[in-house]
Design a protein around this motif. Structure first.
Motif, PDB file in Angstrom:
ATOM      1  N   TYR A  18       0.802  -1.228   0.000  1.00  0.00           N
ATOM      2  CA  TYR A  18       0.000   0.000   0.000  1.00  0.00           C
ATOM      3  C   TYR A  18       0.835   1.277   0.000  1.00  0.00           C
ATOM      4  CZ  TYR A  18      -3.259  -3.661   0.947  1.00  0.00           C
ATOM      5  OH  TYR A  18      -3.978  -4.828   0.856  1.00  0.00           O
ATOM      6  N   PRO A  22       2.327   1.254  -5.023  1.00  0.00           N
ATOM      7  CA  PRO A  22       1.693   2.422  -5.644  1.00  0.00           C
ATOM      8  C   PRO A  22       2.697   3.531  -5.980  1.00  0.00           C
ATOM      9  CG  PRO A  22       0.410   1.708  -3.752  1.00  0.00           C
ATOM     10  CD  PRO A  22       1.694   0.927  -3.741  1.00  0.00           C
ATOM     11  N   THR A  23       3.708   3.708  -5.141  1.00  0.00           N
ATOM     12  CA  THR A  23       4.722   4.721  -5.409  1.00  0.00           C
ATOM     13  C   THR A  23       5.523   4.383  -6.660  1.00  0.00           C
ATOM     14  OG1 THR A  23       4.881   5.257  -3.061  1.00  0.00           O
ATOM     15  CG2 THR A  23       6.733   5.921  -4.445  1.00  0.00           C
ATOM     16  N   PHE A  25       4.479   2.747  -9.287  1.00  0.00           N
ATOM     17  CA  PHE A  25       3.648   3.032 -10.461  1.00  0.00           C
ATOM     18  C   PHE A  25       3.443   4.534 -10.660  1.00  0.00           C
ATOM     19  CE2 PHE A  25       2.664  -1.438 -10.007  1.00  0.00           C
ATOM     20  CZ  PHE A  25       2.674  -1.845 -11.328  1.00  0.00           C
ATOM     21  N   HIS A  26       3.476   5.287  -9.583  1.00  0.00           N
ATOM     22  CA  HIS A  26       3.310   6.735  -9.679  1.00  0.00           C
ATOM     23  C   HIS A  26       4.585   7.421 -10.162  1.00  0.00           C
ATOM     24  CE1 HIS A  26       1.835  10.731  -8.765  1.00  0.00           C
ATOM     25  NE2 HIS A  26       2.936  10.951  -8.061  1.00  0.00           N
ATOM     26  N   MET A  27       5.741   6.951  -9.686  1.00  0.00           N
ATOM     27  CA  MET A  27       6.997   7.648  -9.948  1.00  0.00           C
ATOM     28  C   MET A  27       7.725   7.201 -11.217  1.00  0.00           C
ATOM     29  SD  MET A  27       7.185   9.854  -7.499  1.00  0.00           S
ATOM     30  CE  MET A  27       8.850  10.419  -7.682  1.00  0.00           C
ATOM     31  N   ASP A  29       8.082   6.117 -15.078  1.00  0.00           N
ATOM     32  CA  ASP A  29       7.386   6.291 -16.358  1.00  0.00           C
ATOM     33  C   ASP A  29       7.134   4.954 -17.048  1.00  0.00           C
ATOM     34  OD1 ASP A  29       7.343   9.061 -16.093  1.00  0.00           O
ATOM     35  OD2 ASP A  29       9.318   9.287 -17.025  1.00  0.00           O
ATOM     36  N   ARG A  31       5.708   1.560 -16.811  1.00  0.00           N
ATOM     37  CA  ARG A  31       4.794   0.755 -15.992  1.00  0.00           C
ATOM     38  C   ARG A  31       5.213  -0.714 -15.940  1.00  0.00           C
ATOM     39  NH1 ARG A  31       0.585   3.109 -13.983  1.00  0.00           N
ATOM     40  NH2 ARG A  31      -0.797   1.308 -13.918  1.00  0.00           N
ATOM     41  N   ALA A  34       7.877  -0.877 -13.336  1.00  0.00           N
ATOM     42  CA  ALA A  34       7.229  -0.746 -12.023  1.00  0.00           C
ATOM     43  C   ALA A  34       6.568  -2.064 -11.629  1.00  0.00           C
ATOM     44  CB  ALA A  34       6.209   0.382 -12.050  1.00  0.00           C
TER      45      ALA A  34
END
Length: 146
Positions: A18, A22-23, A25-27, A29, A31, A34
């Motif tokens: 959690y 998620p970090t 996938f957010h940070m 580029d 995917r 990630a």
């Protein structure tokens, strides 16, 4: 060792699932990168969980003698172990196979995208249930020592 393993296992579940994933996938580029990194971290958490559960089940069984089956800690750890094993040896191999079938494309660009999304959803639900059970384990862990 008992409380430390519970803390380590449940903390790893929540941190990787959690916060870290998620970090990533957010940070990042990329995917796909990630996803590979998150997948490897989930694998590590799975092995940590299996080792922790094995120790905790033996510890509770020895501590409570014949009354281990009456212990909420014993049952929480056992169910969490079963969910971990289902994820590691049931769901994750299916996801890996779907990724392999999509090559040379990324899985989300390939023909198996819908099946991958469905199995990823199953994996997420299993992980969520295990995480919630982990919180319950943290709350009731003192009962395993009495």
């Amino acid at each position: 060792m008992y409380s430390l393993l519970i803390t380590l296992w449940v903390g790893a579940l929540w941190t990787v699932g959690y916060m870290v994933a998620p970090t990533l996938f957010h940070m990042l580029d990329d995917r796909a990168l990630a996803g590979r990194l998150a997948g490897q971290l989930f694998t590590y958490v799975g092995w940590l969980g299996m080792a922790s559960a094995a120790y905790l089940l033996v510890f509770v069984a020895l501590r409570k003698n014949g009354a281990a089956f009456k212990s909420s800690v014993f049952w929480l750890v056992l169910v969490m172990l079963l969910l971990t094993v289902a994820g590691a040896f049931g769901i994750q191999p299916v996801l890996a196979q779907l990724k392999a079938e999509s090559l040379p494309r990324e899985v989300m660009e390939g023909a198996v995208r819908d099946r991958f999304v469905a199995w990823h959803g199953v994996s997420s639900v299993v992980y969520l249930v295990e995480s919630v059970l982990g919180v319950l384990l943290v709350v009731v862990q003192g009962r395993g020592l009495r």
